[in-house]
Design a protein around this motif. Structure first.
Motif, mmCIF file in Angstrom:
data_model
loop_
_atom_site.group_PDB
_atom_site.id
_atom_site.type_symbol
_atom_site.label_atom_id
_atom_site.label_comp_id
_atom_site.label_asym_id
_atom_site.label_seq_id
_atom_site.Cartn_x
_atom_site.Cartn_y
_atom_site.Cartn_z
ATOM 1 N N VAL A 112 -20.834 46.086 -3.963
ATOM 2 C CA VAL A 112 -21.513 45.052 -4.755
ATOM 3 C C VAL A 112 -22.538 44.307 -3.909
ATOM 4 N N ALA A 285 -25.834 41.208 -14.729
ATOM 5 C CA ALA A 285 -25.887 42.631 -14.405
ATOM 6 C C ALA A 285 -27.155 42.984 -13.636
ATOM 7 N N MET A 290 -26.039 45.985 -11.542
ATOM 8 C CA MET A 290 -24.899 46.644 -12.188
ATOM 9 C C MET A 290 -25.388 47.573 -13.283
#
Length: 395
Positions: A112, A285, A290
């Protein structure tokens, strides 16, 4: 009357002194010698020097702050995508010891926040704490947002009487018939009066804990007791909440069919590039890049929805006999700690279903160089090259 003239003394000056200066020789100071200065002038210079030194320190501190501001801000993703409660130090320590769930959490953290592993040496304890404060603040923001949205979705879908109040949680939980149904463990039938009474009276026969899957996580809020995995983690409430947190509350208006999250992210990015556009808020996102739904993001949303349905007014780890951290771990382990290849394929299929629901059928992230090399554009280019090579060899 005789006029008496008063001559000026050494300590008294008069205008005559100024007029007499011209008749006296002018003494030029020696530039090689220090000029005599007053204490006031020396104090001014000292203040100026201190101000300059302070400004230098501010610039150095500001440079460090600018360097870490991005890192700290991206800490908001930690609770949403990595761990619900643990600190960065816990993740790093467990990664060093290779301990199961937390070690996988560190791997997820590195995915991430890919810059983190190389920047750990630059982040002091205060920076790490700031990141966690941002993470907790993000969780609080999501909790506040979903408090109203979940109530509105439940009212819209089930039309309970009375309707759930958007700003009041005291009428939720098991005192509410519809919230009680959604929170009821899958192994019990909420429609039975004995079950309702046992849960509401908190008897030992009906203990609400993280060891039961609540009904709200199931598709159509129905459970097949012979196959508890059927429809598991496919509920409309979960999809709506995921969209509200990660793509935008406005994108959560529709859950039927495949999602359009990828289009939302791209449109959001383009809107921010336009110079004539007013300030556009970047969706989560897009900030964390993401493109696929992850197990820990689903677990996070399940915890948030469970809390929104409950009557508890402020976020806490323990709600009666229910442990949110353990509940989060149970969902993560369902995805990550599979017993074999058969269940792995089923889990992968579920994650693919989630990604299609949130981000649609956009698969650009799956276009690897190897895959692209076998597609017709490259194939045609190779054919043309071979044609030229053959013509050259024949000459």
């Amino acid at each position: 009357m005789t006029e008496t003239s008063l001559a000026p003394t050494d300590n008294v000056s008069s205008d005559d002194d100024e007029s007499s200066v011209g008749s006296q020789p002018v003494v030029h100071p020696d530039p090689s010698q220090p000029m005599p200065t007053s204490s006031k002038a020396r104090a001014k210079r000292r203040i100026a020097a201190l101000e300059e030194e302070l400004e230098t320190m501010r610039q150095e501190k500001g440079g460090k702050q600018r360097k870490t501001t991005l890192y700290v801000a991206q800490g908001r993703a930690i609770r949403r995508l990595v761990v619900l409660y643990h600190s960065l130090e816990d993740l790093v320590a467990e990664n060093d010891r290779r301990q199961n769930r937390l070690q996988r959490g560190y791997i997820e953290l590195a995915r991430v926040l890919p810059w983190l592993h190389g920047k750990l040496g630059d982040l002091d304890h205060e920076d790490s704490e700031d990141m966690l404060r941002k993470a907790n603040a993000a969780r609080g923001d999501d909790t506040s947002t979903l408090k109203e949205l979940v109530a509105a979705w439940v009212n819209q879908e089930f039309r309970p009487s009375p309707l759930i109040k958007l700003h009041d949680k005291h009428s939720r939980g098991f005192v509410s018939d519809i919230c009680g149904k959604l929170l009821c463990p899958a192994e019990w039938d909420w429609s039975q009066d004995s079950v309702k009474a046992g849960i509401r009276d908190r008897t030992t026969e009906y203990i609400i804990s993280e060891n039961s899957w609540p009904l709200f996580v199931y598709e159509n809020y129905q459970v097949n007791s012979d196959d508890l995995e059927e429809g598991f983690l496919k509920s409309r409430l979960l999809v709506l909440a995921f969209k509200a947190v990660f793509t935008s509350p406005s994108s959560a208006r529709e859950t039927d069919g495949d999602g359009d999250g990828a289009d939302i992210i791209e449109n959001n990015r383009r809107a921010r590039r336009r110079s004539d556009q007013t300030k556009v808020k970047t969706c989560v996102a897009s900030i964390i890049n993401m493109r696929k739904v992850t197990p820990r993001a689903i677990a996070y949303i399940a915890c948030q929805v469970r809390f929104a349905l409950s009557s508890v007014s402020s976020w806490r780890t323990i709600d009666g006999d229910f442990d949110y951290e353990a509940f989060w771990c149970n969902i993560v382990d369902f995805f990550e700690d599979v017993p074999g290849p058969v269940t792995r394929r089923k889990v992968d299929k579920l994650l693919e279903w989630w990604t299609r629901k949130i981000f649609g059928t956009n698969h650009r992230e799956d276009l690897t160089p190897e895959l692209v090399s076998h597609m017709s554009v490259n194939a045609l280019a190779e054919q043309r090259k071979r044609l030229e090579d053959a013509a050259f060899d024949s000459d």
